[in-house]
Scaffold this active site. Structure first.
Site, mmCIF file in Angstrom:
data_model
loop_
_atom_site.group_PDB
_atom_site.id
_atom_site.type_symbol
_atom_site.label_atom_id
_atom_site.label_comp_id
_atom_site.label_asym_id
_atom_site.label_seq_id
_atom_site.Cartn_x
_atom_site.Cartn_y
_atom_site.Cartn_z
ATOM 1 N N THR A 31 0.877 -1.380 0.034
ATOM 2 C CA THR A 31 0.041 -0.060 0.055
ATOM 3 C C THR A 31 0.843 1.419 -0.003
ATOM 4 O OG1 THR A 31 -1.270 -1.279 1.740
ATOM 5 C CG2 THR A 31 -2.069 0.684 1.074
ATOM 6 N N VAL A 32 1.953 1.371 0.855
ATOM 7 C CA VAL A 32 2.750 2.291 0.885
ATOM 8 C C VAL A 32 3.699 2.398 -0.121
ATOM 9 C CG1 VAL A 32 4.176 3.837 2.434
ATOM 10 C CG2 VAL A 32 2.572 2.364 3.529
ATOM 11 N N ALA A 61 11.391 -4.108 -4.814
ATOM 12 C CA ALA A 61 11.425 -5.642 -4.214
ATOM 13 C C ALA A 61 9.995 -5.765 -3.542
ATOM 14 C CB ALA A 61 12.561 -5.838 -3.296
ATOM 15 N N LYS A 121 8.120 1.098 12.759
ATOM 16 C CA LYS A 121 8.408 1.576 14.030
ATOM 17 C C LYS A 121 8.745 0.424 15.064
ATOM 18 C CE LYS A 121 4.115 0.031 13.094
ATOM 19 N NZ LYS A 121 2.940 0.330 12.490
ATOM 20 N N GLU A 145 10.532 9.139 9.430
ATOM 21 C CA GLU A 145 9.431 10.051 9.635
ATOM 22 C C GLU A 145 7.995 9.384 9.908
ATOM 23 O OE1 GLU A 145 9.218 13.620 10.528
ATOM 24 O OE2 GLU A 145 7.514 12.684 11.373
ATOM 25 N N ILE A 152 1.905 12.497 9.658
ATOM 26 C CA ILE A 152 2.110 13.850 10.567
ATOM 27 C C ILE A 152 3.834 14.161 10.801
ATOM 28 C CG2 ILE A 152 1.549 14.952 12.898
ATOM 29 C CD1 ILE A 152 -0.793 13.092 12.977
ATOM 30 N N GLY A 203 -12.398 -2.914 7.379
ATOM 31 C CA GLY A 203 -11.247 -2.485 7.004
ATOM 32 C C GLY A 203 -10.442 -1.739 8.036
ATOM 33 N N GLU A 206 -7.152 -4.555 11.443
ATOM 34 C CA GLU A 206 -6.583 -6.020 10.976
ATOM 35 C C GLU A 206 -7.326 -7.003 11.403
ATOM 36 O OE1 GLU A 206 -3.667 -5.868 9.157
ATOM 37 O OE2 GLU A 206 -3.016 -3.976 9.746
ATOM 38 N N LYS A 221 5.700 3.325 19.149
ATOM 39 C CA LYS A 221 5.829 4.848 18.545
ATOM 40 C C LYS A 221 6.033 5.560 19.745
ATOM 41 C CE LYS A 221 2.375 3.988 15.040
ATOM 42 N NZ LYS A 221 0.838 3.808 14.737
HETATM 43 N N1 HSE Z 1 -2.148 -0.010 12.899
HETATM 44 C C1 HSE Z 1 -1.720 1.455 12.948
HETATM 45 C C2 HSE Z 1 -3.170 2.089 13.388
HETATM 46 C C3 HSE Z 1 -1.179 2.129 11.888
HETATM 47 O O1 HSE Z 1 -3.774 1.738 13.620
HETATM 48 O O2 HSE Z 1 -2.629 3.370 13.505
HETATM 49 C C4 HSE Z 1 0.253 1.771 11.559
HETATM 50 O O3 HSE Z 1 1.159 2.102 12.354
#
Ligand code: HSE
Length: 445
Positions: A31-32, A61, A121, A145, A152, A203, A206, A221
């Site tokens: 996704t990212v 990759a 993280k 970041e 943010i 969604g 998870e 974090k």
């Molecule tokens: N799973 C995290 C959240 C996002 O719900 O904020 C990724 O760090």
């Protein structure tokens, strides 16, 4: 998939030569990663102007070569992740996740002389110290970041903009999944399990929500934020962590009745003496007029109090492909500029010898909800338990009478160990039928 790193000019002089190019290897095309690849391609000219040289993607990759990845040039896709990591690209972007494999890939990239950008993280909270040391030894950058609160801008403001100040508190909502669940419990009077199931269906959560609901994602974090804010090295193991799985609809309703909302907060603050920092994640009652109370749904926000700056707040999207890619690209531009200038950014400072405190030494305030016998002397007996532990009560409210008497007590800040000892004593009292709810509160003086 090999590319020659650009020649670094030791004088640090930069020019606009179109021949200048910065090679970028992308580990992860999910996704990212696919958003990073898309923006790199679509904004190539703007990025080149900002960097002072073109960013050239040398490979992406992925695990599954068959999957269609819009935005990712087909010819760049490879499943040789280790080869790409160690290819010596100017910048390697790690978007794989996890600790062990990602740690090996980042190590290989740094050893090959690449600057590294990561959104990981867990990796940075567990192995940040050794990876920073390796980056420093190699004279390259290590930026992450995107690892905390997605889009943010937070790590650079903490590490650079506030580097001249003395941070006292960092307190934030850094997990969107739990904030979504708690917001809906508050808005709809719904049960935790019901909202979690709905969040999974939609969604937002998870299929295995453990890392989010148990507070582990927020704890990683918190470790990263505390390291930067207090110029020390905090790891995941240093963070006291409680998730939201025990938060009931009764807790949420009681909080609402008192003018509070429950949030899962990551908090890092100094003790009164200023020689210790406690880093923790736990459900917290936040007054409705506190800026963090209005952060609803999957949004993130982090509140910082510093000696000279006063209060500062950062707010935005903490997850998702495009928002996270924005943070990755910001790091990419910075690392690429450094590369072209033949320099590297300042290393994160970890000079401070501040102690990392256990939760027992943190100054916290509690909300306590008791079912009690409604008889003369019971309130006096209960308040004596608080007094014996040196805990000062800030508010008491009785609801109901006779067998149904409920007592809601809030305290002034006290050592968390004194508060937990108070709760233990209350549970042993004959006049206390049940300790219905206990939660830490912010905003009490
Ligand atoms: N799973 C995290 C959240 C996002 O719900 O904020 C990724 O760090």
């Amino acid at each position: 998939m090999h590319s020659q790193p650009i020649a670094i000019d030791p004088t640090g002089s930069a020019d606009d030569s179109p021949a200048r190019e910065v090679t970028v290897a992308l580990l992860g095309g999910g996704t990212v990663g696919s958003q990073v690849a898309r923006i790199l391609t679509e904004s190539a000219d703007d990025l080149a102007a900002r960097v002072g040289g073109r960013l050239r993607l040398t490979g992406v990759a992925v695990r599954n070569l068959e999957r269609v990845r819009p935005g990712v040039p087909r010819e760049l896709i490879t499943d040789d992740v280790a080869g790409l990591a160690a290819s010596g690209a100017d910048i390697v972007v790690e978007l794989i996740g996890g600790v062990e494999v990602a740690g090996e890939l980042v190590t290989a990239a740094l050893q090959a002389g690449s600057s590294v950008i990561s959104a990981n993280k867990a990796l940075m909270a567990e192995k940040g110290g050794e990876l920073h040391a390796l980056a420093e030894q190699q004279g390259v950058d290590l930026y992450y970041e995107a690892a905390v609160a997605g889009a943010i801008p937070l790590l650079r403001p903490l590490g650079d903009s506030l580097a001249g100040d003395r941070v006292q508190t960092v307190m934030g909502i850094v997990n969107g999944t739990t904030n979504y669940i708690l917001s809906r419990m508050d808005e709809e009077d719904a049960d935790y399990a019901e909202v979690l199931a709905d969040a999974q269906r939609l969604g937002y959560a998870e299929a295995d929500p453990t890392a989010d609901v148990a507070g582990l994602d927020a704890a990683a974090k918190a470790a990263i934020l505390a390291s930067l804010a207090f110029h020390t090295r905090v790891t995941l193991a240093d963070v006291h962590c409680e998730g939201i799985t025990e938060v009931t609809s009764e807790d949420v309703a009681a909080a609402r009745d008192m003018g509070f909302v429950i949030k899962l907060l990551a908090i890092a603050d100094t003790n009164r003496e200023g020689d210790g920092v406690c880093v923790r994640v736990h459900p917290t009652m936040v007054p409705r007029d506190h800026p963090l109370a209005s952060v609803r749904g999957a949004y993130n926000a982090v509140f910082v109090a510093a000696e000279a700056a006063g209060e500062v707040m950062f707010y935005g999207q903490g997850a998702g492909g495009e928002p996270t890619a924005s943070a990755v690209l910001g790091d990419l531009v910075t690392a690429a500029r450094n590369r072209i200038n033949g320099s590297r950014g300042a290393a994160a400072s970890t000079y401070s010898d501040v102690r990392i405190l256990p939760i027992g030494e943190a100054a916290t305030s509690y909300y306590v909800n008791l079912h009690v016998a409604d008889q003369p002397g019971v309130l006096a007996e209960i308040s004596q338990v608080f007094a014996d532990q040196g805990v000062s009560i800030s508010a008491v409210r009785q609801e109901g009478q006779g067998d149904q008497a409920g007592l809601v007590i809030r305290t002034h800040p006290a050592p968390d160990s004194a508060l937990s000892a108070t709760i233990e004593q209350l549970g042993l009292m004959g006049s206390v039928k049940e300790v219905v709810g206990v939660m830490r509160v912010v905003g009490e003086q």
